[in-house]
Design a protein around this motif. Structure first.
Motif, PDB file in Angstrom:
ATOM      1  N   VAL A 190       1.153  -0.806  -0.044  1.00 44.11           N
ATOM      2  CA  VAL A 190       0.321  -0.394  -0.082  1.00 44.11           C
ATOM      3  C   VAL A 190       0.875   1.652  -0.535  1.00 44.11           C
ATOM      4  CG1 VAL A 190      -1.782   1.269   0.878  1.00 44.11           C
ATOM      5  CG2 VAL A 190      -2.142  -1.618   1.226  1.00 44.11           C
ATOM      6  N   ASP A 191       0.831   2.173  -0.832  1.00 44.95           N
ATOM      7  CA  ASP A 191       1.119   3.791  -0.556  1.00 44.95           C
ATOM      8  C   ASP A 191       0.364   5.324  -0.836  1.00 44.95           C
ATOM      9  OD1 ASP A 191       0.431   3.556  -3.846  1.00 44.95           O
ATOM     10  OD2 ASP A 191       2.513   4.566  -4.131  1.00 44.95           O
ATOM     11  N   ASP A 192       0.859   5.634  -1.180  1.00 42.61           N
ATOM     12  CA  ASP A 192      -0.201   7.457  -1.224  1.00 42.61           C
ATOM     13  C   ASP A 192      -0.723   6.453  -2.825  1.00 42.61           C
ATOM     14  OD1 ASP A 192       1.915   9.241   0.600  1.00 42.61           O
ATOM     15  OD2 ASP A 192       2.861   7.436  -1.076  1.00 42.61           O
ATOM     16  N   GLU A 193      -0.781   5.985  -2.969  1.00 46.70           N
ATOM     17  CA  GLU A 193      -1.408   6.075  -4.719  1.00 46.70           C
ATOM     18  C   GLU A 193      -2.428   4.481  -4.457  1.00 46.70           C
ATOM     19  OE1 GLU A 193      -1.359   8.421  -7.428  1.00 46.70           O
ATOM     20  OE2 GLU A 193      -0.266   9.163  -6.241  1.00 46.70           O
ATOM     21  N   GLY A 194      -2.639   3.881  -3.828  1.00 47.15           N
ATOM     22  CA  GLY A 194      -3.782   2.855  -3.588  1.00 47.15           C
ATOM     23  C   GLY A 194      -2.815   1.620  -3.235  1.00 47.15           C
ATOM     24  N   LEU A 195      -3.111   0.478  -4.603  1.00 48.48           N
ATOM     25  CA  LEU A 195      -3.006  -1.349  -3.570  1.00 48.48           C
ATOM     26  C   LEU A 195      -1.741  -1.332  -5.069  1.00 48.48           C
ATOM     27  CD1 LEU A 195      -3.726  -3.138  -1.822  1.00 48.48           C
ATOM     28  CD2 LEU A 195      -4.699  -3.934  -3.256  1.00 48.48           C
ATOM     29  N   TRP A 196      -0.764  -2.454  -4.615  1.00 49.13           N
ATOM     30  CA  TRP A 196       0.281  -2.553  -5.332  1.00 49.13           C
ATOM     31  C   TRP A 196       0.573  -4.241  -5.166  1.00 49.13           C
ATOM     32  CZ3 TRP A 196       2.170   0.821  -9.330  1.00 49.13           C
ATOM     33  CH2 TRP A 196       2.041   2.048  -8.977  1.00 49.13           C
ATOM     34  N   LEU A 197       0.851  -4.851  -6.255  1.00 53.27           N
ATOM     35  CA  LEU A 197       1.293  -6.157  -5.579  1.00 53.27           C
ATOM     36  C   LEU A 197       3.029  -6.693  -6.550  1.00 53.27           C
ATOM     37  CD1 LEU A 197       0.542  -9.122  -5.126  1.00 53.27           C
ATOM     38  CD2 LEU A 197       0.162  -8.901  -7.271  1.00 53.27           C
ATOM     39  N   LEU A 198       3.519  -6.871  -6.008  1.00 53.40           N
ATOM     40  CA  LEU A 198       5.131  -7.552  -6.499  1.00 53.40           C
ATOM     41  C   LEU A 198       5.123  -8.752  -6.092  1.00 53.40           C
ATOM     42  CD1 LEU A 198       7.130  -4.743  -2.946  1.00 53.40           C
ATOM     43  CD2 LEU A 198       6.853  -5.078  -6.044  1.00 53.40           C
ATOM     44  N   TYR A 199       5.551  -9.474  -7.158  1.00 54.67           N
ATOM     45  CA  TYR A 199       5.999 -10.647  -7.183  1.00 54.67           C
ATOM     46  C   TYR A 199       6.924 -11.477  -7.935  1.00 54.67           C
ATOM     47  CZ  TYR A 199       3.471  -9.334 -11.690  1.00 54.67           C
ATOM     48  OH  TYR A 199       3.551  -9.360 -13.082  1.00 54.67           O
ATOM     49  N   ALA A 200       7.183 -12.602  -8.748  1.00 55.15           N
ATOM     50  CA  ALA A 200       7.881 -12.411  -9.757  1.00 55.15           C
ATOM     51  C   ALA A 200       7.323 -13.816 -10.821  1.00 55.15           C
ATOM     52  CB  ALA A 200       9.215 -13.777  -9.017  1.00 55.15           C
ATOM     53  N   ALA A 201       7.295 -13.548 -11.801  1.00 54.17           N
ATOM     54  CA  ALA A 201       6.537 -14.957 -12.909  1.00 54.17           C
ATOM     55  C   ALA A 201       6.700 -15.807 -13.021  1.00 54.17           C
ATOM     56  CB  ALA A 201       6.773 -13.756 -14.034  1.00 54.17           C
ATOM     57  N   ASP A 202       8.201 -16.251 -13.089  1.00 51.55           N
ATOM     58  CA  ASP A 202       8.587 -17.451 -12.856  1.00 51.55           C
ATOM     59  C   ASP A 202       9.863 -18.022 -11.927  1.00 51.55           C
ATOM     60  OD1 ASP A 202      10.404 -17.300 -15.144  1.00 51.55           O
ATOM     61  OD2 ASP A 202       8.297 -17.432 -16.589  1.00 51.55           O
ATOM     62  N   GLU A 203      10.843 -18.816 -11.805  1.00 51.60           N
ATOM     63  CA  GLU A 203      11.822 -19.122 -11.227  1.00 51.60           C
ATOM     64  C   GLU A 203      12.885 -18.538 -12.562  1.00 51.60           C
ATOM     65  OE1 GLU A 203      12.525 -22.804 -10.879  1.00 51.60           O
ATOM     66  OE2 GLU A 203      11.410 -23.986 -12.882  1.00 51.60           O
ATOM     67  N   HIS A 204      12.646 -18.095 -13.346  1.00 47.15           N
ATOM     68  CA  HIS A 204      13.122 -18.245 -14.282  1.00 47.15           C
ATOM     69  C   HIS A 204      13.220 -16.723 -14.865  1.00 47.15           C
ATOM     70  CE1 HIS A 204      13.813 -22.102 -15.891  1.00 47.15           C
ATOM     71  NE2 HIS A 204      13.000 -22.362 -15.771  1.00 47.15           N
ATOM     72  N   GLU A 205      12.809 -15.372 -13.920  1.00 52.63           N
ATOM     73  CA  GLU A 205      12.862 -14.556 -13.876  1.00 52.63           C
ATOM     74  C   GLU A 205      13.306 -14.081 -13.036  1.00 52.63           C
ATOM     75  OE1 GLU A 205      12.271 -10.763 -14.971  1.00 52.63           O
ATOM     76  OE2 GLU A 205      10.768 -12.043 -15.286  1.00 52.63           O
ATOM     77  N   PRO A 206      14.951 -13.334 -13.768  1.00 53.49           N
ATOM     78  CA  PRO A 206      15.648 -12.396 -12.476  1.00 53.49           C
ATOM     79  C   PRO A 206      15.232 -11.736 -11.516  1.00 53.49           C
ATOM     80  CG  PRO A 206      16.138 -12.136 -14.361  1.00 53.49           C
ATOM     81  CD  PRO A 206      14.590 -12.904 -14.794  1.00 53.49           C
ATOM     82  N   ASN A 207      14.122 -10.770 -11.864  1.00 54.78           N
ATOM     83  CA  ASN A 207      13.668  -9.613 -12.013  1.00 54.78           C
ATOM     84  C   ASN A 207      12.454  -9.646 -10.793  1.00 54.78           C
ATOM     85  OD1 ASN A 207      16.370  -8.733 -12.276  1.00 54.78           O
ATOM     86  ND2 ASN A 207      14.471  -7.624 -14.429  1.00 54.78           N
ATOM     87  N   ILE A 208      12.349  -8.019  -9.963  1.00 52.75           N
ATOM     88  CA  ILE A 208      10.563  -8.066  -9.255  1.00 52.75           C
ATOM     89  C   ILE A 208       9.942  -7.726 -10.711  1.00 52.75           C
ATOM     90  CG2 ILE A 208       9.378  -7.460  -7.273  1.00 52.75           C
ATOM     91  CD1 ILE A 208      12.330  -7.875  -6.000  1.00 52.75           C
ATOM     92  N   ASN A 209       8.282  -8.559 -10.708  1.00 50.59           N
ATOM     93  CA  ASN A 209       7.700  -7.710 -11.217  1.00 50.59           C
ATOM     94  C   ASN A 209       6.855  -7.100 -10.408  1.00 50.59           C
ATOM     95  OD1 ASN A 209       8.504  -8.684 -13.855  1.00 50.59           O
ATOM     96  ND2 ASN A 209       7.689 -10.650 -13.514  1.00 50.59           N
ATOM     97  N   LEU A 210       6.416  -5.914 -10.691  1.00 48.71           N
ATOM     98  CA  LEU A 210       4.965  -4.819 -10.360  1.00 48.71           C
ATOM     99  C   LEU A 210       3.718  -4.549 -11.006  1.00 48.71           C
ATOM    100  CD1 LEU A 210       4.162  -3.150  -7.528  1.00 48.71           C
ATOM    101  CD2 LEU A 210       5.433  -1.199  -9.562  1.00 48.71           C
ATOM    102  N   ALA A 211       2.788  -4.769 -10.132  1.00 48.16           N
ATOM    103  CA  ALA A 211       1.248  -4.239 -10.719  1.00 48.16           C
ATOM    104  C   ALA A 211       0.487  -3.835  -9.971  1.00 48.16           C
ATOM    105  CB  ALA A 211       0.334  -5.774 -10.792  1.00 48.16           C
TER     106      ALA A 211
END
Length: 404
Positions: A277-298
């Motif tokens: 949660v931040d000033d803008e609302g609701l976010w989701l941090l996740y990893a798409a799959d085990e081969h994805e090296p980076n953090i994804n944001l939605a």
């Protein structure tokens, strides 16, 4: 007369035999006493030798202990001096980080690069006013907030309660505090305020909420009287659950766009996804799959849990322990396998308004281990942290972004 002589002869013979017997007994006793005296003399000699050796060993031990005491004193002085130097170095590093630190990981989004190229072309054509209007429209589409973290202003260690990992958050719209003890369960502990939580002797001395399904990881959040938590089970898809804290019922569920149960932070493998949660609302941090090296944001709609936008933060999952979002800017906190000082090392601005030289790279004050969770409260401008069973508050100092 003959009888008297016989009796005298018999008595004399008996006395002679008795004298011979007692003489033999006296000789035997004398020999035994001499043997005992010889042994006592031997024991005295051995005792004297042992006492002499013991005194020598005691003196040698005393000398060694004295030497060890001196060496311990020198070592302690060296350690104290090293501690002073380390603290001085940390202060200097923090000062340098605050004023002119290198930026490790800030990337521009492709759409903004394209917009910048389009804007340059429009300027060449004399369409500066239209270009400015279009630029504002692109920025407004994701986030209106223009604040970033300047530094950690203060630290307050509230208490130690619960296990090594967990989450504690405060609803930005109320004073209620919610505690998730551990990394899985179906109970949530509710306190009326931070002060009430601080004065409570135990976590379970509070109102207990039993959820209809178990939560997992350290990715829960509370926003506007709703609890958002991650549900995952073996061989099942990962879901975000929206739970109404007032009515005690599930309002919405949504699938997390992940393949498998890959942790979003490698140092906290129990957390597959993190609701933020931040000033803008609701976010989701996740990893798409085990081969994805980076953090994804939605970006998520708090009402329906619909995903409005998805982005790659370009921040690696490796050695990440937690993350939080302030005004649409993701701050990823890193550590080491053997916990040391947590540090913000990667920053991602969803609007790409922040310039590289402005992105903060700072360390958290050294505490107990590694953070299991970091939850930002936009109403208070502070972070609710869980560090090895300790509940900590980090108050932040904010500044405005430099618009480019």
């Amino acid at each position: 007369m003959k009888l008297a002589i016989v009796l005298l002869v018999s008595l004399a013979s008996s006395l002679a035999r008795a004298q011979y017997y007692y003489q033999g007994l006296m000789d035997y006793l004398e020999n035994r006493i001499l043997a005992i005296e010889d042994r006592m003399e031997l024991w005295r000699e051995q005792s004297h030798r042992y006492r002499t050796e013991l005194l020598d060993f005691k003196k040698l031990t005393a000398d060694m202990m004295h030497g060890l005491g001196k060496e311990h004193g020198f070592l302690r002085q060296d350690l104290e001096a090293a501690g002073v130097r380390v603290e001085r170095a940390e202060r200097e590093v923090e000062y340098l980080e605050t004023n002119a630190s290198p930026r490790a990981c800030v990337h521009k989004a492709d759409k903004v690069l394209e917009q910048g190229t389009w804007g340059a072309e429009q300027r060449r054509r004399g369409g500066a006013e239209e270009e400015g209007e279009e630029w504002q429209e692109v920025q407004h589409a994701v986030s209106d907030c223009i604040d970033i973290i300047s530094s950690i202003r203060s630290v307050k260690i509230l208490k130690r309660a619960g296990g090594a990992k967990g989450v504690w958050v405060r609803d930005p719209r109320s004073s209620k505090v919610y505690v998730f003890n551990g990394t899985a369960g179906n109970k949530v502990y509710q306190f009326s305020s931070v002060m009430n939580f601080s004065s409570s002797p135990r976590i379970n001395h509070s109102r207990q909420l039993r959820l209809p399904s178990p939560w997992s990881g350290a990715g829960a959040a509370v926003y506007n009287d709703y609890l958002y938590y991650i549900q995952q089970a073996d061989n099942k898809e990962v879901q975000v659950i929206k739970y109404d804290l007032l009515s005690g019922s599930v309002e919405e569920t949504a699938m997390v766009p992940v393949a498998g149960h890959t942790p979003v932070y490698s140092l906290n493998p129990e957390t597959v996804a993190d609701v933020v949660v931040d000033d803008e609302g609701l976010w989701l941090l996740y990893a798409a799959d085990e081969h994805e090296p980076n953090i994804n944001l939605a970006k998520m709609d708090p009402a329906t849990l619909d995903i409005e936008q998805m982005m790659d933060t370009h921040c690696p999952r490796e050695n990440a322990e937690a993350a939080f979002i302030v005004c649409g800017t993701v701050y990823v906190v890193y550590n080491t396998r053997l916990a040391s000082r947590s540090r913000v090392q990667c920053v991602f601005d969803v609007n790409d308004v922040m310039i590289s030289e402005e992105a903060p790279l700072f360390y958290f004050p050294r505490r107990y281990g590694a953070h299991a969770s970091l939850k930002y409260n936009p109403a208070e401008k502070q972070i609710y942290a869980w560090d090895d069973g300790y509940q900590i508050l980090y108050r932040l100092t904010m500044k405005r972004k430099l618009l480019v």
